[in-house]
Design a protein around this motif. Structure first.
Motif, PDB file in Angstrom:
ATOM      1  N   TYR A   1      -3.621   1.703   0.666  1.00 17.99           N
ATOM      2  CA  TYR A   1      -2.306   2.153   1.122  1.00 17.99           C
ATOM      3  C   TYR A   1      -2.062   1.882   2.600  1.00 17.99           C
ATOM      4  CZ  TYR A   1      -1.131   4.636  -3.222  1.00 17.99           C
ATOM      5  OH  TYR A   1      -0.801   4.962  -4.513  1.00 17.99           O
ATOM      6  N   VAL A   2      -3.117   1.738   3.387  1.00 15.81           N
ATOM      7  CA  VAL A   2      -2.935   1.462   4.814  1.00 15.81           C
ATOM      8  C   VAL A   2      -3.236   0.006   5.152  1.00 15.81           C
ATOM      9  CG1 VAL A   2      -3.369   3.839   5.514  1.00 15.81           C
ATOM     10  CG2 VAL A   2      -5.286   2.257   5.338  1.00 15.81           C
TER      11      VAL A   2
ATOM     12  N   ARG B   1       0.878  -3.243   2.488  1.00 12.39           N
ATOM     13  CA  ARG B   1       2.118  -2.631   2.992  1.00 12.39           C
ATOM     14  C   ARG B   1       3.242  -3.661   3.027  1.00 12.39           C
ATOM     15  NH1 ARG B   1       2.188   2.403   2.207  1.00 12.39           N
ATOM     16  NH2 ARG B   1       4.162   2.300   3.325  1.00 12.39           N
ATOM     17  N   ARG B   2       2.925  -4.906   3.364  1.00 16.50           N
ATOM     18  CA  ARG B   2       3.944  -5.947   3.386  1.00 16.50           C
ATOM     19  C   ARG B   2       4.449  -6.238   1.976  1.00 16.50           C
ATOM     20  NH1 ARG B   2       8.414  -7.584   5.094  1.00 16.50           N
ATOM     21  NH2 ARG B   2       8.754  -9.847   5.053  1.00 16.50           N
TER      22      ARG B   2
ATOM     23  N   GLU C   1       6.824  -3.512   1.115  1.00 16.79           N
ATOM     24  CA  GLU C   1       8.106  -3.689   1.805  1.00 16.79           C
ATOM     25  C   GLU C   1       8.960  -4.739   1.111  1.00 16.79           C
ATOM     26  OE1 GLU C   1       6.967  -4.730   5.729  1.00 16.79           O
ATOM     27  OE2 GLU C   1       6.306  -2.695   6.276  1.00 16.79           O
TER      28      GLU C   1
ATOM     29  N   GLU D   1      -5.334   5.179  11.247  1.00 14.87           N
ATOM     30  CA  GLU D   1      -4.243   6.026  10.762  1.00 14.87           C
ATOM     31  C   GLU D   1      -4.598   7.507  10.903  1.00 14.87           C
ATOM     32  OE1 GLU D   1      -0.651   7.316   8.807  1.00 14.87           O
ATOM     33  OE2 GLU D   1      -1.272   5.720  10.165  1.00 14.87           O
TER      34      GLU D   1
ATOM     35  N   LEU E   1       1.673   7.424   5.238  1.00 13.52           N
ATOM     36  CA  LEU E   1       1.276   6.263   4.450  1.00 13.52           C
ATOM     37  C   LEU E   1       0.451   6.659   3.226  1.00 13.52           C
ATOM     38  CD1 LEU E   1       0.284   3.666   7.216  1.00 13.52           C
ATOM     39  CD2 LEU E   1       2.493   4.026   6.101  1.00 13.52           C
TER      40      LEU E   1
END
Length: 329
Positions: free
Chosen positions: A128-129, A134-135, A138, A288, A302
């Motif tokens: 998840y991080v 993440r891209r 998105e 994070e 996140l």
């Protein structure tokens, strides 16, 4: 905790603890100040290996150490509840290896305790991080492949461990699902959310843990996720997201990828490559955690606690469908 330096305690001394500690030592804003194990000798060996100044022979001693700002729990998952509870009750924020616990009930107990004590708690779901994942999230949220209609993800590895190994032991939360299946299930949750229906089939061992499992998650909007995990055979450990206007292919290992390929209707395929990974790839979650602690947060945006609970609920439903029960349930 100073403005720059966060002092970490490591609870457990196995392979995951070692891999995470190696990455922490690469982080300039992190300092590993203590390690705790169920034996002084084990803690001392780990401390000597990594140059850690303090070694404790019990989890409680580590949790009470005033030189520790946050504890990373790296025990096998059958012990996550007890280990994380000890740390939270001692007033320590916790990063706990995935899955949080053996069930949704146990996970809720941890979340409620952290909320009661107003302490930071996060599941160590490194996917998840991961910036590349993440891209992907998105792009999917932005409609790059249109509306998602299907998601495929698999994680299999042939295990040759002896019969007494924890992976085959129901009391240890053994089986493919909690060790490997949590990754494809979490990936589906990240992109599609919690499912509206759960169907599953598994091959069970003589002791009643799943040797391999197939899962179909259904969504009222029409999307579906087809997920597999196995301790019997290696697979490509890849994922594909299919949309109405294209697809995204993530090669091995989809949970910690070095690249992905974006296919959009009417366009040439676009390969997106991640920067070279530093260390074992656990630094993203360490950073994070430290960011959240400095900001005074009790959970990560996140890796939200509600998301971890939702994933655990789905895993519970899979186990119910295939007939896997752990002692005490």
């Amino acid at each position: 905790m100073s403005e720059q330096t966060v002092r970490w305690g490591i609870l457990a001394t196995g392979g995951m603890a070692a891999a995470f500690t190696e990455d922490l030592l690469r982080e300039p804003e992190a300092r590993v100040t203590a390690v705790g194990s169920r034996s002084v000798a084990g803690a001392q060996r780990f401390a000597e290996r990594f140059g850690i100044p303090r070694a404790h022979g019990t989890w409680q001693e580590l949790a009470a150490d005033p030189e520790v700002d946050v504890v990373y729990v790296a025990t096998p998952h059958a012990h996550h509840l007890a280990a994380a509870t000890a740390c939270l009750e001692a007033g320590k924020p916790v990063l706990c290896e995935k899955p949080f616990a053996l069930s949704g009930r146990q996970t809720r107990a941890l979340v409620e305790l952290a909320d009661e004590r107003r302490l930071f708690l996060m599941e160590a779901m490194w996917t998840y991080v991961n910036p590349t994942v993440r891209r992907v999230a998105e792009l999917v949220a932005g409609g790059a492949v249109g509306e998602v209609r299907a998601l495929h993800a698999s994680f299999g590895g042939r295990v040759t461990a002896p019969p007494e190994h924890r992976l085959w032991d129901p009391a240890a939360g053994g089986g493919a699902l909690l060790d490997l299946g949590t990754y494809p299930v979490s990936f589906a949750h990240l992109l599609l959310g919690a499912p509206d229906s759960v169907t599953a089939h598994a091959r069970l061992s003589p002791r009643g843990v799943d040797e391999q499992t197939g899962v179909l998650l259904g969504y009222d909007g029409g999307a579906m996720a087809v997920l597999t995990c196995s301790l019997l055979a290696d697979d490509e450990r890849r994922a594909v997201v299919y949309g109405t206007a294209g697809r995204i292919e993530i090669p091995a290992d989809f949970y910690n990828p070095g690249s992905f390929v974006l296919h959009r209707d009417g366009h040439e395929p676009q390969t997106v490559t991640a920067p070279p990974q530093r260390g074992n790839g656990y630094g993203h979650q360490a950073r994070e955690v430290m960011r959240c602690l400095r900001a005074g947060l009790t959970e990560s945006p996140l890796v939200p606690l509600a998301g971890s609970l939702a994933v655990m609920d789905t895993l519970d439903k899979v186990r119910e469908r295939v007939g896997v029960r752990y002692p005490g349930e």
